[in-house]
Design an enzyme around this catalytic site. Structure first.
Site, PDB file in Angstrom:
ATOM      1  N   CYS A  94       3.680  -0.841  -2.240  1.00 20.53           N
ATOM      2  CA  CYS A  94       2.661  -0.235  -1.389  1.00 20.53           C
ATOM      3  C   CYS A  94       3.140   1.156  -0.976  1.00 20.53           C
ATOM      4  O   CYS A  94       4.250   1.306  -0.465  1.00 20.53           O
ATOM      5  CB  CYS A  94       2.446  -1.108  -0.158  1.00 20.53           C
ATOM      6  SG  CYS A  94       1.314  -0.375   1.044  1.00 20.53           S
ATOM      7  N   CYS A 105       3.741   1.150   3.006  1.00 26.33           N
ATOM      8  CA  CYS A 105       4.772   0.379   3.717  1.00 26.33           C
ATOM      9  C   CYS A 105       5.946  -0.049   2.840  1.00 26.33           C
ATOM     10  O   CYS A 105       6.931  -0.581   3.361  1.00 26.33           O
ATOM     11  CB  CYS A 105       4.159  -0.840   4.403  1.00 26.33           C
ATOM     12  SG  CYS A 105       3.774  -2.195   3.284  1.00 26.33           S
ATOM     13  N   CYS A 112      -3.086  -4.654   1.108  1.00 28.54           N
ATOM     14  CA  CYS A 112      -1.691  -5.011   1.349  1.00 28.54           C
ATOM     15  C   CYS A 112      -1.626  -5.979   2.529  1.00 28.54           C
ATOM     16  O   CYS A 112      -2.148  -5.686   3.605  1.00 28.54           O
ATOM     17  CB  CYS A 112      -0.876  -3.758   1.649  1.00 28.54           C
ATOM     18  SG  CYS A 112       0.831  -4.130   2.120  1.00 28.54           S
ATOM     19  N   CYS A 164       0.614  -4.279   5.633  1.00 23.65           N
ATOM     20  CA  CYS A 164       0.157  -3.171   6.481  1.00 23.65           C
ATOM     21  C   CYS A 164      -1.356  -2.998   6.465  1.00 23.65           C
ATOM     22  O   CYS A 164      -1.881  -2.091   7.105  1.00 23.65           O
ATOM     23  CB  CYS A 164       0.839  -1.865   6.081  1.00 23.65           C
ATOM     24  SG  CYS A 164       0.266  -1.182   4.520  1.00 23.65           S
ATOM     25  N   CYS A 186      -7.892  -3.779 -10.157  1.00 24.38           N
ATOM     26  CA  CYS A 186      -8.127  -2.360 -10.415  1.00 24.38           C
ATOM     27  C   CYS A 186      -7.634  -1.597  -9.188  1.00 24.38           C
ATOM     28  O   CYS A 186      -8.272  -1.610  -8.137  1.00 24.38           O
ATOM     29  CB  CYS A 186      -9.625  -2.169 -10.645  1.00 24.38           C
ATOM     30  SG  CYS A 186     -10.105  -0.490 -10.986  1.00 24.38           S
TER      31      CYS A 186
HETATM   32 ZN    ZN Z   1       1.475  -1.950   2.717  1.00 22.13          ZN
END
Ligand code: ZN
Length: 136
Positions: free
Chosen positions: A48, A51, A98, A101, A123
């Protein structure tokens, strides 16, 4: 779901570029065929960008030719959560966020006929990801 990383919009704006903020925190979409990871094939993990949690693996990436990085599944461990996205008219889409976060990653499409183990296309915006190569 208890989020592990919580920041104010001001904190996210200070950390992210304007495009990253638009996609990750305002559920935007980068233009197709512009992302740095669309045709990226190196072995490693995709974190991510907000984060740092590992979200996807290179071995699950496939060439969908849709203009965005595509994976047939997320990394193990429920690090990506899916929610219904009703922001457009018509049938709801499945949005990937995610789990750590709550940043927007992209969308999940089912049953399009790709010859992958799941026939799913996760995607994902390149700008939502940060690639870390495996150690040689
Ligand atoms: Zn994240």
């Amino acid at each position: 779901m208890e989020l592990k990383v919580i920041k104010t919009p001001q904190e996210w704006r200070a950390q992210l570029t304007p495009l990253e903020y638009r996609v990750l925190r305002e559920s935007g979409t980068e233009a197709p065929f512009t992302g740095e990871y669309t045709d990226h094939v190196q072995a490693g993990s995709y974190q991510c960008r907000a984060c740092g949690t590992e979200l996807f693996r290179s071995e699950h990436k496939f060439a969908s030719h849709c203009g965005w990085p595509s994976f047939y599944t997320a990394a193990a461990g429920e690090r990506v959560r899916v929610v219904q996205d009703r922001s457009l008219p018509g049938p709801p889409r499945t949005e990937a966020r995610c789990a750590t976060c709550d940043s927007h990653l992209g969308h999940v499409f089912d049953g399009e006929g790709y010859s992958t183990p799941t026939d799913q296309r996760w995607c994902i915006n390149s700008v939502s990801l940060h690639f870390v190569p495996d150690q040689a």
